[in-house]
Design a protein around this motif. Sequence first.
Motif, mmCIF file in Angstrom:
data_model
loop_
_atom_site.group_PDB
_atom_site.id
_atom_site.type_symbol
_atom_site.label_atom_id
_atom_site.label_comp_id
_atom_site.label_asym_id
_atom_site.label_seq_id
_atom_site.Cartn_x
_atom_site.Cartn_y
_atom_site.Cartn_z
ATOM 1 N N SER A 183 0.760 -1.290 -0.155
ATOM 2 C CA SER A 183 0.032 0.062 0.245
ATOM 3 C C SER A 183 0.753 1.223 0.028
ATOM 4 C CB SER A 183 -0.984 0.029 1.180
ATOM 5 O OG SER A 183 -0.080 0.176 2.469
ATOM 6 N N ILE A 184 0.398 2.504 -0.627
ATOM 7 C CA ILE A 184 1.137 3.683 -0.338
ATOM 8 C C ILE A 184 1.007 4.346 1.093
ATOM 9 C CG2 ILE A 184 1.482 5.742 -1.672
ATOM 10 C CD1 ILE A 184 -0.399 4.423 -4.007
ATOM 11 N N PRO A 185 2.001 4.616 1.629
ATOM 12 C CA PRO A 185 1.742 5.532 2.809
ATOM 13 C C PRO A 185 1.500 6.659 2.673
ATOM 14 C CG PRO A 185 4.143 4.882 2.452
ATOM 15 C CD PRO A 185 3.251 4.237 1.380
ATOM 16 N N GLY A 186 0.649 7.021 3.628
ATOM 17 C CA GLY A 186 0.423 8.666 3.494
ATOM 18 C C GLY A 186 -1.023 8.842 2.815
ATOM 19 N N ALA A 187 -0.955 10.294 2.388
ATOM 20 C CA ALA A 187 -2.315 10.476 1.346
ATOM 21 C C ALA A 187 -1.869 11.626 0.556
ATOM 22 C CB ALA A 187 -3.339 11.040 2.519
ATOM 23 N N VAL A 188 -2.625 11.971 -0.403
ATOM 24 C CA VAL A 188 -2.290 12.865 -1.372
ATOM 25 C C VAL A 188 -2.329 14.143 -0.643
ATOM 26 C CG1 VAL A 188 -2.996 13.952 -3.556
ATOM 27 C CG2 VAL A 188 -3.700 11.628 -3.184
ATOM 28 N N PRO A 189 -1.326 15.037 -0.566
ATOM 29 C CA PRO A 189 -1.256 16.190 -0.102
ATOM 30 C C PRO A 189 -2.374 17.211 -0.742
ATOM 31 C CG PRO A 189 0.751 15.947 -1.555
ATOM 32 C CD PRO A 189 -0.091 14.885 -1.500
ATOM 33 N N PRO A 190 -2.653 18.205 0.135
ATOM 34 C CA PRO A 190 -3.754 19.242 -0.586
ATOM 35 C C PRO A 190 -2.773 20.050 -1.488
ATOM 36 C CG PRO A 190 -3.104 19.571 1.926
ATOM 37 C CD PRO A 190 -2.702 18.290 1.416
ATOM 38 N N PRO A 191 -3.546 20.541 -2.545
ATOM 39 C CA PRO A 191 -2.607 21.553 -3.623
ATOM 40 C C PRO A 191 -1.721 22.309 -3.090
ATOM 41 C CG PRO A 191 -5.111 21.071 -4.236
ATOM 42 C CD PRO A 191 -4.904 20.672 -2.692
ATOM 43 N N SER A 192 -2.005 23.047 -1.785
ATOM 44 C CA SER A 192 -1.274 24.146 -1.440
ATOM 45 C C SER A 192 0.231 23.388 -0.771
ATOM 46 C CB SER A 192 -1.830 24.774 -0.385
ATOM 47 O OG SER A 192 -2.450 23.828 0.567
ATOM 48 N N ARG A 193 0.078 22.162 -0.678
ATOM 49 C CA ARG A 193 1.342 21.412 -0.200
ATOM 50 C C ARG A 193 1.800 20.461 -1.047
ATOM 51 N NH1 ARG A 193 0.227 19.318 5.272
ATOM 52 N NH2 ARG A 193 -1.779 20.821 5.593
ATOM 53 N N PHE A 194 1.628 20.738 -2.473
ATOM 54 C CA PHE A 194 2.336 19.971 -3.493
ATOM 55 C C PHE A 194 3.820 20.066 -3.249
ATOM 56 C CE2 PHE A 194 -1.590 19.576 -6.890
ATOM 57 C CZ PHE A 194 -2.202 18.693 -5.847
ATOM 58 N N PRO A 195 4.418 19.061 -3.289
ATOM 59 C CA PRO A 195 5.998 19.247 -3.339
ATOM 60 C C PRO A 195 6.373 20.034 -4.513
ATOM 61 C CG PRO A 195 5.180 16.896 -3.054
ATOM 62 C CD PRO A 195 4.200 17.932 -3.433
#
Lengths: 315, 341
Positions: free
Chosen positions: B284-296
């Motif tokens: 599984s992929i750890p974590g979650a999709v970040p909100p757009p304001s915190r896109f790397p």
Amino acid sequence: MLSFVLRRLAVMAPTLVLVSMLVFSLQKLLPGDPVLAMAGEDRDPAVIAQLRERYGFNDPVPVQYLHWARQVAHGDLGMSLRTHQTVAALLAEKLPPTIELAILSLLVALVVGIPAGIASAVRKGTMTDHVANVVALSGLSIPHFWLGILLILLFSVTLRWLPAVGYVPFAGDPAGNLIAMIMPAVVVGGGLAAVLMRHTRSAMLGVLNSDYVRTARAKGLLFRAVILRHAFRNALFPIVTMSTLLFGELLGGAVLTEQVFTIPGFGKLMVDAVFNRDYAVVQGVVLCVAAAFLLLNLAADVVYMLINPRLRRPR
Amino acid sequence: MTAADVTLSQACGQAEDTVLAVEGLSIGFGSSPVDLVDDVSFRVGRGRTLAIVGESGCGKSITSLALMGLLPSPPARIAHRSARFLGRDPLTLGQRAFADLRGDRMAMIFQEPMTSLNPVFTVGQQIIEGVLRHKDVGWNEARARAVAMLARVRIAGAERRLGAYPHELSGGMRQRVMIAMALVNQPDLLIADEPTTALDVTIQAQILSLIEELQATTGTAVLLITHDLGVVAETAHDVIVMYAGRVVESGPVEALFSDPQHPYTIGLMGAMPSMGRREGRLLSIPGAVPPPSRFPAGCRFATRCPFADDRCHAQKPPMVEAGPGHAVRCWKAPLEEYLPS
């Protein structure tokens, strides 16, 4: 549909009985005595006693109510204590102007309020929306009688376009009647337009975000068809409800507006009757307005069934 | 444009068979500097199905709405290098011209069949108005086409169902009606946004095979938006995988499933790199999709990627070729080299 209407009509009777009981008792709680007023200056105790006896005011309230109810059941609404006209005659005299003012005001409200509501919902956040909202807020806040006086000053006194006061019966002079009713209808209808505009706006905003409006746009339908056909048809339900309630209120009479424009309507009749403790008239007016309200609600439900297929019986 | 884009178009068939081609589509909202859809490119050929796969919020629905001209702009900011739909760039069309395409040459079905039909009109009215809007035919002919279309989506008693209101139909039936409504004018492109997500599993299969079947007879290109890899495997010819608004991997469905290259794709499949060791497995992929304001700033998957290094966090990776028609947006591609041996 027919059985639905008949069932609803059957339920109306007990409702009316309850309303009349309530109003009858409340009236008796009011301080003041019509007999004292009728007895004249010298207030002869003998005359007062005689009057009390004659109108049955010495009986217990429930007995008085039953007496009145029996009369009504026989189609007799009683007599005015003040004018000694029959209540039925008074109602027949005051009802037409009130109904006319109610219909014209509602027309003004619908014609102005609904398009304004649609426009401000469709152009939410733009200048159109802001202007419509400010105008609506003003419409809600400005007292009718004051707006009425201002209109009279402008159109009757300064410009001399419209008659300031005076009610002309429709039957005698339709054109004169309508001209005299323009200002009152605009004054009352303007306020209602503001209410309707707010309701139309919020109903449309809810519907415009719905999936089926998106579907309609995905079909390539043009703006007008999307807004008027797909969105507005669904926004119609709260508008029907609101219009019905507003119309019912109007049938109770627009007291201040009637006063300003000297329209001999229900509002003035009711206020005078309450002040004079003219019990039979108050009862008659209340009964009449309550019945009208119930019928209007029934009409609204029938309209619902016509415009909302989900309320119809599955075939 | 990179080499990968060229190979992708080859995989989708000849250029003249391309129904829709989009290059560098970016979509942002309001004053936010972050693009919710960033530099997305793809092609769909006639008779082909392209699946856009990703989690909710990855930008796949916004992309499809933008392509249909259904994204209100403003607040949306839609930019693109080029787009071609039947020889025209739809994204530069005026409102009226775009509306002429919608429902005629391009059509869309939505996720929610329960709410996507207007409750106060009959099924027939809703299909017929689409025909009358775009075709120069009379009401009788439009009605005949609606009946024929309802029959083609296997609605029994099509003639009679024309007078039914949406609330009288089940979810599966409504989705069939939506499909009939979308295809009645024989569009060149059908965008299906999660068409089976709201339906029962058994109905899902029916609807998917119905779309496939209609596609086989009409040659309609299908853009299938989904989060369901099972659906992709069954129906799509080509796939693009989106993560946080970017295409992370694209290619023919066989290549993508047999040899997924992007760590996100691999995670989605719960599979292992084809040549890696068992320990390299990502269930599984750890974590979650970040909100757009915190896109790397660099690779948008970097915060959740087990292989990410400093470069991944800092620089946006380019699309690189991973096989014929198969491209991946990853600094670590091919991933095999980075797996512990």
